[in-house]
Design a protein around this motif. Structure first.
Motif, PDB file in Angstrom:
ATOM      1  N   VAL A 140     -91.270   6.206   5.007  1.00  0.00           N
ATOM      2  CA  VAL A 140     -91.867   6.240   6.350  1.00  0.00           C
ATOM      3  C   VAL A 140     -90.793   6.672   7.337  1.00  0.00           C
ATOM      4  O   VAL A 140     -89.699   6.101   7.382  1.00  0.00           O
ATOM      5  N   HIS A 141     -91.116   7.687   8.123  1.00  0.00           N
ATOM      6  CA  HIS A 141     -90.120   8.289   9.020  1.00  0.00           C
ATOM      7  C   HIS A 141     -90.636   8.265  10.459  1.00  0.00           C
ATOM      8  O   HIS A 141     -91.795   8.606  10.722  1.00  0.00           O
ATOM      9  N   PHE A 142     -89.768   7.858  11.381  1.00  0.00           N
ATOM     10  CA  PHE A 142     -90.088   7.816  12.809  1.00  0.00           C
ATOM     11  C   PHE A 142     -89.180   8.815  13.533  1.00  0.00           C
ATOM     12  O   PHE A 142     -88.050   8.482  13.888  1.00  0.00           O
ATOM     13  N   PRO A 143     -89.660  10.042  13.766  1.00  0.00           N
ATOM     14  CA  PRO A 143     -88.805  11.036  14.422  1.00  0.00           C
ATOM     15  C   PRO A 143     -88.671  10.843  15.924  1.00  0.00           C
ATOM     16  O   PRO A 143     -87.885  11.544  16.566  1.00  0.00           O
ATOM     17  N   GLY A 144     -89.428   9.911  16.518  1.00  0.00           N
ATOM     18  CA  GLY A 144     -89.376   9.721  17.957  1.00  0.00           C
ATOM     19  C   GLY A 144     -90.262  10.721  18.680  1.00  0.00           C
ATOM     20  O   GLY A 144     -91.142  11.351  18.089  1.00  0.00           O
ATOM     21  N   PHE A 145     -90.022  10.855  19.978  1.00  0.00           N
ATOM     22  CA  PHE A 145     -90.817  11.771  20.792  1.00  0.00           C
ATOM     23  C   PHE A 145     -90.605  13.206  20.343  1.00  0.00           C
ATOM     24  O   PHE A 145     -89.477  13.646  20.107  1.00  0.00           O
ATOM     25  N   VAL A 146     -91.693  13.945  20.224  1.00  0.00           N
ATOM     26  CA  VAL A 146     -91.649  15.338  19.775  1.00  0.00           C
ATOM     27  C   VAL A 146     -91.984  16.241  20.955  1.00  0.00           C
ATOM     28  O   VAL A 146     -92.988  16.025  21.654  1.00  0.00           O
ATOM     29  N   ASP A 147     -91.153  17.241  21.190  1.00  0.00           N
ATOM     30  CA  ASP A 147     -91.395  18.181  22.282  1.00  0.00           C
ATOM     31  C   ASP A 147     -92.766  18.845  22.131  1.00  0.00           C
ATOM     32  O   ASP A 147     -93.201  19.162  21.012  1.00  0.00           O
ATOM     33  N   ASP A 148     -93.423  19.076  23.267  1.00  0.00           N
ATOM     34  CA  ASP A 148     -94.738  19.729  23.241  1.00  0.00           C
ATOM     35  C   ASP A 148     -94.699  21.040  22.459  1.00  0.00           C
ATOM     36  O   ASP A 148     -95.641  21.363  21.728  1.00  0.00           O
ATOM     37  N   ALA A 149     -93.629  21.792  22.618  1.00  0.00           N
ATOM     38  CA  ALA A 149     -93.539  23.098  21.962  1.00  0.00           C
ATOM     39  C   ALA A 149     -93.498  22.972  20.447  1.00  0.00           C
ATOM     40  O   ALA A 149     -93.880  23.909  19.733  1.00  0.00           O
ATOM     41  N   ASP A 150     -93.042  21.829  19.939  1.00  0.00           N
ATOM     42  CA  ASP A 150     -92.920  21.644  18.487  1.00  0.00           C
ATOM     43  C   ASP A 150     -94.150  21.000  17.863  1.00  0.00           C
ATOM     44  O   ASP A 150     -94.299  21.003  16.631  1.00  0.00           O
ATOM     45  N   LEU A 151     -95.032  20.427  18.687  1.00  0.00           N
ATOM     46  CA  LEU A 151     -96.163  19.693  18.130  1.00  0.00           C
ATOM     47  C   LEU A 151     -97.088  20.540  17.260  1.00  0.00           C
ATOM     48  O   LEU A 151     -97.486  20.093  16.172  1.00  0.00           O
TER      49      LEU A 151
END
Length: 386
Positions: free
Chosen positions: A266-277
Motif C-alpha cells: 500500500v503506497h501513499f504518494p501524497g497530493f498529486v499535481d492536477d497535471a499528473d492526475l
C-alpha cells in the motif's frame, strides 16, 4: 438594470486548496467567466498563500477583477464566522449586484444584494466522528447560519438537496442542484514515457496498481478498503495506491496498513499535481472509491474519463453520479469489495465494458453545462432583485 451587472465570487478555496473544493471552484469559475457577455466579475479571496497550490488559480480577463483581501483565510474566518463582525465583502470587492460563495459559508454582504451559497454535503452532520470536534462544532454553527441568510442555495447532488430539506428544513424551491463537470484534460494517457515519468515522480515502481484518490480522512473508508485489498494481494502483484493529501484523523488509516502487514503493498504518494492526475488514473487497472458519504464524487468521473473501470460505494450521491457505469457495493461489506476486485482483475472483457460505459457516462457531466446553468441562475436572481 442599465449598467452591466457585477457578480462577486469567493475564490478563496481556489487559491488555498489544491484538490477537493479548491479544484471545484477553479474549474467552475473558469467555465463561468469564459463566456464574455454583459456580466462583470469581482473574484474575491483571502490573502493568497506564499506558495499557491496550483499555477494561476484565478482566471484573468477584461471583464474580471481579482480582489484579494489583506488578511489570510484564518483571520477572515475568525472575524466573520466566529466573532460575526459585520464587515461586508464589498469592502474588498467594491459594488456588487450578486455574491456567490462556493464553499459552505457566506460572509456579510451589505444591502439587499442577492446571495448564492454552495453546500457540497452535510457529512459533518451524518458522520461527526470522522471530523475533529472543533471542526464539527464550527461547521454546525456556521453552515446552517449561512444557509438561512442566503437568498438561494446550490447543492452538488439530489442527495445533498434532500439532506438540506430533511435536516434543516430548507424549502425545496430555495435549492438548485448543480452537477460538477470533468476537466477536458482528463482523458486516457497511453504514452509510455508519460506513464513512466509519473511512476518515477510518485515512486510507484513497475508493478500494476489499483488506485483511489482523495484526501486522507476517516469518511473515505480506507481502513475497510485496505482490509479488503489484503485478499487481493494474496493472488495479484498489484499495489494499492491511495493518492491525496493528509486531512485529519488519518493515523488509523496508516496503522491499518501495518496491522494487515501490507507496508510493501500500500503506497501513499501524497497530493498529486492536477497535471499528473490523468496519467495516474490512466495507469491504474481499477479505480476504487469506498466512501461512506459524498456530496458528489468527482473523482469517479475523472477516472471514467481516463478509461479506468470503477468500483464505488452505494452511499449518498455516489449511485447518482456513477449510474450504470460502475460496480456499486455497500461501503460496509469488506468481503464484497474483495470479491469484486478479484473478479474484475480476472475478467478483461468486463473491465472493457465498464470502461466504455464510463466514457458514455462522463459525457453527461461537463463544466460548460454547469457554467451555463449557473449563469442562468445568476440572471434569475438579478432579475428578482431588480
Amino acid at each position: 438594470m442599465s449598467r452591466d451587472p457585477v457578480i462577486g465570487i469567493d475564490v478563496t478555496a481556489a487559491v488555498t486548496q489544491g484538490g477537493g473544493i479548491g479544484r471545484y471552484t477553479r474549474e467552475l469559475v473558469r467555465a463561468v467567466v469564459a463566456h464574455e457577455d454583459d456580466l462583470q466579475y469581482r473574484l474575491f479571496s483571502a490573502r493568497p498563500p506564499a506558495e499557491l497550490p496550483v499555477p494561476d488559480p484565478v482566471p484573468r480577463g477584461p471583464h474580471i477583477r481579482y480582489c484579494p483581501a489583506p488578511l489570510n483565510d484564518r483571520w477572515l474566518y475568525r472575524l466573520w464566522y466566529r466573532l460575526r463582525l459585520p464587515i461586508p465583502v464589498q469592502w474588498f470587492t467594491g459594488r456588487l449586484d450578486l455574491f456567490h460563495s462556493p464553499d459552505f459559508v457566506l460572509p456579510p454582504v451589505r444591502g439587499d444584494v442577492p446571495t448564492l451559497l454552495t453546500v457540497h454535503d452535510l457529512s459533518f452532520v451524518h458522520y461527526p466522528h470522522t471530523f475533529t470536534p472543533p471542526l464539527v462544532n464550527y461547521l454546525n454553527r456556521v453552515v446552517p447560519w449561512s444557509v438561512r441568510r442566503a437568498t438561494h442555495v446550490l447543492a452538488d447532488s439530489r442527495a445533498t438537496k434532500e439532506d438540506l430539506q430533511m435536516i434543516w428544513d430548507v424549502p425545496a424551491e430555495k435549492i438548485t442542484v448543480l452537477y460538477s463537470g470533468v476537466g477536458r484534460h482528463f482523458q486516457p494517457v497511453t504514452g509510455g514515457p508519460a506513464l513512466a515519468a509519473v511512476r518515477r515522480r510518485y515512486e510507484l515502481g513497475d508493478t500494476p496498481y489499483l488506485l483511489s484518490v482523495s484526501t486522507l480522512q476517516p469518511r473515505k473508508n480506507y481502513r475497510m478498503l485496505i482490509r479488503a485489498f489484503r485478499s487481493v494481494a494474496l493472488y495479484h502483484p498489484h499495489r494499492l495506491v491511495i493518492a491525496g493529501g493528509k486531512g485529519w484523523l488519518y493515523e488509523d488509516v496508516l496503522a491499518e496498513v501495518q496491522r494487515q502487514g501490507l507496508e510493501e503493498r500500500v503506497h501513499f504518494p501524497g497530493f498529486v499535481d492536477d497535471a499528473d492526475l490523468p496519467t495516474l488514473y490512466s495507469g491504474a487497472d481499477l479505480f476504487l472509491f469506498p466512501s461512506l458519504y459524498e456530496g458528489f464524487g468527482l473523482t469517479l468521473l475523472e477516472a471514467m474519463a481516463c478509461g479506468v473501470p470503477v468500483l464505488t460505494s452505494t452511499a449518498s450521491s455516489l449511485p447518482e453520479v456513477a449510474g450504470d457505469a460502475a460496480i456499486q457495493l455497500s461501503p460496509h461489506d469488506e468481503e464484497a469489495w474483495a470479491a469484486a476486485m478479484l473478479r474484475l482483475l480476472a475478467d478483461e472483457e468486463r473491465r472493457a465494458q465498464l470502461a466504455a460505459a464510463g466514457f458514455a457516462r462522463v459525457e453527461q457531466f461537463t463544466w460548460e453545462r454547469a457554467a451555463q446553468q449557473l449563469r442562468g441562475l445568476y440572471r434569475q436572481l438579478l432579475d428578482r432583485a431588480a
